[in-house]
Design an enzyme around this catalytic site. Structure first.
Site, PDB file in Angstrom:
ATOM      1  N   ARG A  49       0.782  -1.238   0.000  1.00 45.06           N
ATOM      2  CA  ARG A  49       0.000   0.000   0.000  1.00 45.06           C
ATOM      3  C   ARG A  49       0.812   1.287   0.000  1.00 45.06           C
ATOM      4  NH1 ARG A  49      -3.734  -2.198   4.721  1.00 45.06           N
ATOM      5  NH2 ARG A  49      -1.668  -3.022   5.146  1.00 45.06           N
ATOM      6  N   ARG A  98      -5.047  -2.489  -6.729  1.00 45.29           N
ATOM      7  CA  ARG A  98      -5.829  -3.046  -5.617  1.00 45.29           C
ATOM      8  C   ARG A  98      -7.283  -2.603  -5.729  1.00 45.29           C
ATOM      9  NH1 ARG A  98      -8.355  -4.096  -1.759  1.00 45.29           N
ATOM     10  NH2 ARG A  98      -7.744  -4.321   0.426  1.00 45.29           N
ATOM     11  N   ASP A 106      -0.490 -14.392   0.018  1.00 45.17           N
ATOM     12  CA  ASP A 106      -0.567 -14.232   1.470  1.00 45.17           C
ATOM     13  C   ASP A 106      -0.386 -15.599   2.122  1.00 45.17           C
ATOM     14  OD1 ASP A 106      -1.368 -11.943   3.491  1.00 45.17           O
ATOM     15  OD2 ASP A 106      -2.164 -13.829   4.256  1.00 45.17           O
TER      16      ASP A 106
HETATM   17  O1  CP3 Z   1       6.218  -9.372   0.930  1.00 42.70           O
HETATM   18  C1  CP3 Z   1       5.513  -9.239  -0.105  1.00 42.70           C
HETATM   19  O2  CP3 Z   1       5.502  -8.195  -0.782  1.00 42.70           O
HETATM   20  C2  CP3 Z   1       4.703 -10.427  -0.578  1.00 42.70           C
HETATM   21  C3  CP3 Z   1       3.325 -10.484  -0.208  1.00 42.70           C
HETATM   22  C4  CP3 Z   1       2.921 -10.810   1.214  1.00 42.70           C
HETATM   23  C5  CP3 Z   1       1.737 -10.297   1.795  1.00 42.70           C
HETATM   24  N1  CP3 Z   1       1.567 -10.886   3.023  1.00 42.70           N
HETATM   25  C6  CP3 Z   1       0.851  -9.310   1.160  1.00 42.70           C
HETATM   26  C7  CP3 Z   1      -0.167  -8.632   1.962  1.00 42.70           C
HETATM   27  C8  CP3 Z   1       3.488 -11.688   2.139  1.00 42.70           C
HETATM   28  C9  CP3 Z   1       4.789 -12.460   2.066  1.00 42.70           C
HETATM   29  C10 CP3 Z   1       2.611 -11.733   3.270  1.00 42.70           C
HETATM   30  C11 CP3 Z   1       2.846 -12.581   4.453  1.00 42.70           C
HETATM   31  C12 CP3 Z   1       1.960 -12.490   5.613  1.00 42.70           C
HETATM   32  N2  CP3 Z   1       0.603 -12.321   5.627  1.00 42.70           N
HETATM   33  C13 CP3 Z   1       2.375 -12.654   6.947  1.00 42.70           C
HETATM   34  C14 CP3 Z   1       3.792 -12.945   7.388  1.00 42.70           C
HETATM   35  C15 CP3 Z   1       4.665 -11.764   7.315  1.00 42.70           C
HETATM   36  C16 CP3 Z   1       4.416 -10.707   8.337  1.00 42.70           C
HETATM   37  O3  CP3 Z   1       4.041  -9.594   7.941  1.00 42.70           O
HETATM   38  O4  CP3 Z   1       4.609 -10.978   9.542  1.00 42.70           O
HETATM   39  C17 CP3 Z   1       1.246 -12.532   7.780  1.00 42.70           C
HETATM   40  C18 CP3 Z   1       1.229 -12.610   9.292  1.00 42.70           C
HETATM   41  C19 CP3 Z   1       0.126 -12.340   6.931  1.00 42.70           C
HETATM   42  C20 CP3 Z   1      -1.314 -12.210   7.324  1.00 42.70           C
HETATM   43  C21 CP3 Z   1      -1.875 -10.900   6.940  1.00 42.70           C
HETATM   44  N3  CP3 Z   1      -2.057 -10.471   5.642  1.00 42.70           N
HETATM   45  C22 CP3 Z   1      -2.328  -9.875   7.802  1.00 42.70           C
HETATM   46  C23 CP3 Z   1      -2.281  -9.934   9.308  1.00 42.70           C
HETATM   47  C24 CP3 Z   1      -2.787  -8.832   6.991  1.00 42.70           C
HETATM   48  C25 CP3 Z   1      -3.476  -7.568   7.451  1.00 42.70           C
HETATM   49  C26 CP3 Z   1      -2.520  -6.547   7.905  1.00 42.70           C
HETATM   50  C27 CP3 Z   1      -2.328  -5.490   6.846  1.00 42.70           C
HETATM   51  O5  CP3 Z   1      -1.191  -5.093   6.598  1.00 42.70           O
HETATM   52  O6  CP3 Z   1      -3.365  -5.055   6.308  1.00 42.70           O
HETATM   53  C28 CP3 Z   1      -2.576  -9.196   5.635  1.00 42.70           C
HETATM   54  C29 CP3 Z   1      -2.898  -8.386   4.450  1.00 42.70           C
HETATM   55  C30 CP3 Z   1      -1.825  -8.200   3.402  1.00 42.70           C
HETATM   56  N4  CP3 Z   1      -0.953  -9.147   2.959  1.00 42.70           N
HETATM   57  C31 CP3 Z   1      -1.603  -6.997   2.650  1.00 42.70           C
HETATM   58  C32 CP3 Z   1      -0.568  -7.272   1.748  1.00 42.70           C
HETATM   59  C33 CP3 Z   1       0.008  -6.345   0.707  1.00 42.70           C
HETATM   60  C34 CP3 Z   1      -2.407  -5.706   2.782  1.00 42.70           C
HETATM   61  C35 CP3 Z   1      -3.776  -5.925   2.237  1.00 42.70           C
HETATM   62  C36 CP3 Z   1      -4.304  -4.818   1.363  1.00 42.70           C
HETATM   63  O7  CP3 Z   1      -3.733  -4.498   0.306  1.00 42.70           O
HETATM   64  O8  CP3 Z   1      -5.363  -4.301   1.733  1.00 42.70           O
END
Ligand code: CP3
Length: 344
Positions: free
Chosen positions: A28, A37, A74
């Site tokens: 984002r 998105r 994800d």
């Molecule tokens: O790193 C990258 O660019 C690759 C993509 C990636 C995402 N999530 C995209 C994402 C990867 C490798 C993840 C891993 C992930 N997802 C983890 C482990 C890494 C870490 O951050 O500790 C975890 C715990 C998740 C679970 C998850 N996904 C949560 C808790 C959330 C919500 C929090 C938030 O930031 O909104 C997500 C959403 C998420 N995953 C987004 C992205 C780009 C944001 C969603 C959006 O665009 O609205």
């Protein structure tokens, strides 16, 4: 000869420069991400749209001279493929159908031929076709403990309930971990077949598990995934990010057989290197909040991270994901600083 700094470091070779990529590098903070998105409608819709997910994976590489692409997806795609209902609520994060006993574990699918996995593999093939050979392509999955914590709690939380279950270790917890190990191996093998060249296993909540339980809950399930992958791809490059284990990263490296350990901010990289087997590299660990500071602060902080960490054993990264409030220009300041000091 291959010139891919990331793969060179992960395989114990000498890189031509210090490789750098960022966790959540597609996200984002980039206006071009927010635009796509919005087109995709929902976050999950984006994850399962190979054309758009490919585009989003490549966006940070169009803007910056990074050394790796990470698949856009994800970690919760795995429980989704195993049949659990999943939603990402705007402003709240994930909501996942809960697992609370053996009957729920028995009802899980293996996910292997699921539509979600097929879509992700198609994204991988598309990205692979567009990447030049100097850019490493990283696939990933969540570690069983971190994914299990979402399956128990149903959402992002303080994970108290999940930790209690893990420590008490009822048969259904062990059964759920076994199912996650099996599906995660198949999922990573599918990503590798489609074109990823290294994988990262994200154990974001490893630090929540008390040390006496860490080998069983954190390290052992990861080791089983590592063995499952390397059975077909010996010596495959694997980064293990057991976030929050601090002085425990050496032990994690030995127990999991990682090629590289990801390290959270606040843990000194030279101390981690001293505790690691000779051929294992470190990844990290600039604090994400550094990117909200002044140019001088960013440059100084990058230099501090690189101090005492030889180029051939270092993959530069943040200590955790980049946050949405970072200005894209700050990432360029960081990259310029790394290039200025990276020859040691
Ligand atoms: O790193 C990258 O660019 C690759 C993509 C990636 C995402 N999530 C995209 C994402 C990867 C490798 C993840 C891993 C992930 N997802 C983890 C482990 C890494 C870490 O951050 O500790 C975890 C715990 C998740 C679970 C998850 N996904 C949560 C808790 C959330 C919500 C929090 C938030 O930031 O909104 C997500 C959403 C998420 N995953 C987004 C992205 C780009 C944001 C969603 C959006 O665009 O609205």
């Amino acid at each position: 000869m291959r010139d891919c700094p990331l793969l060179d470091v992960l395989s114990g070779g000498k890189p031509s420069r210090r490789p750098v990529w960022l966790m959540r590098q597609a996200g984002r903070y980039l206006p071009e991400y927010r635009k796509i998105r919005a087109t995709a409608g929902s976050f999950l819709g984006l994850c399962y749209n190979p054309e758009l997910a490919c585009e989003v994976t490549l966006q940070p590489l169009r803007r910056y001279d990074l050394d790796a692409a990470i698949l856009f997806s994800d970690i919760l795609v795995v429980p989704h493929a195993m049949g659990l209902h999943l939603d990402f609520i705007e402003g709240e994060g994930p909501q996942l159908q809960k697992v609370g006993g053996m009957a729920d574990v028995d009802a899980l699918l293996n996910g292997i031929d699921s539509e979600p996995f097929q879509k992700v593999y198609e994204t991988v093939s598309r990205v692979k076709a567009e990447l030049k050979s100097s850019i490493g392509f990283i696939g990933f999955c969540g570690a069983p403990w971190t994914v299990a914590s979402y399956m128990i709690e149903g959402r992002g939380s303080d994970r108290r309930q999940a930790v209690t279950v893990a420590v008490e270790n009822p048969a259904w917890f062990a059964g759920m971990i076994d199912r996650l190990v099996e599906t995660s191996i198949a999922y990573l093998l599918g990503q590798i077949k489609a074109g990823v060249q290294a994988v990262q296993i994200f154990d974001s909540w490893a630090g929540d598990i008390p040390e006496p339980h860490r080998a069983r809950v954190v390290a052992n399930p990861i080791r089983r995934i590592v063995d499952g992958v390397r059975k077909y791809h010996p010596a495959f490059p694997i980064i293990v990010f057991a976030r929050g284990v601090g002085s425990g990263h050496g032990e994690i490296a030995r127990q999991t057989q990682a090629s590289c350990v990801g390290v959270e901010q606040g843990t000194a990289l030279p101390d981690v290197i001293a505790a690691l087997p000779e051929q294992v590299a470190v990844q990290g660990n600039l604090p994400p909040e550094t990117l909200l500071k002044s140019e001088t602060d960013i440059v100084d902080a990058c230099r501090r991270v690189m101090d005492g960490v030889p180029m051939r054993r270092h993959v530069f990264n943040l200590g955790h994901g980049i946050t949405p409030d970072v200005k894209p220009e700050a990432v360029q300041v960081m990259l310029d600083a790394i290039r200025r000091f990276d020859h040691v």
